[in-house]
Design an enzyme around this catalytic site. Structure first.
Site, mmCIF file in Angstrom:
data_model
loop_
_atom_site.group_PDB
_atom_site.id
_atom_site.type_symbol
_atom_site.label_atom_id
_atom_site.label_comp_id
_atom_site.label_asym_id
_atom_site.label_seq_id
_atom_site.Cartn_x
_atom_site.Cartn_y
_atom_site.Cartn_z
ATOM 1 N N ASP A 108 3.364 1.440 -1.530
ATOM 2 C CA ASP A 108 3.807 1.039 -2.848
ATOM 3 C C ASP A 108 5.314 1.316 -2.929
ATOM 4 O OD1 ASP A 108 3.512 0.601 -5.794
ATOM 5 O OD2 ASP A 108 4.094 2.705 -5.827
ATOM 6 N N ASP A 168 1.246 5.597 -5.760
ATOM 7 C CA ASP A 168 1.403 6.632 -6.794
ATOM 8 C C ASP A 168 0.533 6.403 -8.020
ATOM 9 O OD1 ASP A 168 2.930 4.393 -7.726
ATOM 10 O OD2 ASP A 168 3.997 5.738 -9.081
#
Ligand SMILES: O=C(O)COP(=O)(O)O
Ligand SMILES: [Mg+2]
Length: 226
Positions: free
Chosen positions: A19, A182
């Site tokens: 990410d 996250d």
């Protein structure tokens, strides 16, 4: 890189997908600047960085809708109002990249993985046009073979489509892959793709601890993966 081997049956993964926002880079200060400038243009009160930190993670369109709604629930916001505000936001954000920073341990982990010939990719919900220039700006330009943004495919995370596409292009199975993110969308996308997921605790997960989403491993720094 013991923790990574432990997640992939004793072998190093052949592909690691990352990410971007809240995982590789802290981009919220710049996103908040752009959100606030957009709101002020629309004769609204600025909201500040802490609100934006909670709202980030589902792409620019949802971020703008949350800003217009003043909260996570953006169901009251119309499509035409969104389109106009989003166009302004994207224009403003294109010039707001002064505050972006790399999280500790990121560069070292990417260096170690690429030295070990592990293929690397970014799968983000951020609009694709911003991703390569930002990676270049923070010194990560050379590492990623594939970059999938929030508008690259019809689906975005938590849909697993982007992860599945990168795995297909890399010619690897889910068991040979790993995702590092996250937020809830990252854990759900990895789970739906059958890929083990490492979550970082320092990112943005709508104000909730990422451990609640039950990734395979939570780390406080990428350095723990070395
Ligand atoms: O643009 C966003 O909402 C977040 O992007 P991310 O998927 O890299 O966290
Ligand atoms: Mg993120």
């Amino acid at each position: 890189m013991k923790p990574l081997r432990a997640l992939c049956a004793g072998e190093l993964p052949r592909l690691v997908m990352f990410d971007l926002d809240g995982t590789l880079v802290d981009s919220v200060p710049d996103l908040a600047t752009a959100v606030d400038r957009m709101l002020v243009e629309l004769d609204r009160e600025p909201v500040g960085v802490e609100c934006v930190r909670q709202w980030v993670g589902n792409g620019a369109r949802v971020l703008v809708r949350r800003a217009l709604a003043g909260g996570m629930d953006h169901s009251s916001i119309g499509e035409a109002e969104t389109d106009a505000a989003l166009a302004r936001f994207l224009d403003i954000y294109a010039d707001c990249h002064d505050l972006i920073s790399l999280y500790p341990g990121v560069h070292e982990l990417l260096e170690a993985l690429s030295t070990a010939a592990v293929e690397l990719a970014v799968v983000t919900n951020k609009p694709e046009r911003f991703v390569a220039p930002l990676l270049e700006q923070v010194g990560l330009g050379g590492y990623f073979r594939w970059i999938i943004g929030g508008d690259t495919l019809p689906q975005q995370k938590p849909d697993p489509a982007a992860l599945l596409q990168v795995m297909r292009l890399a010619g690897v199975t889910a068991a040979q892959s790993l995702f590092i993110g996250d937020s809830r969308s990252d854990v759900l996308a990895a789970r739906a793709a059958g890929v083990p997921c490492v979550a970082v605790s320092y990112g943005y997960n709508h104000g909730r601890p990422i451990a609640e989403e039950e990734p395979q491993l939570v780390v406080d720094s990428m350095a723990e993966l070395l």
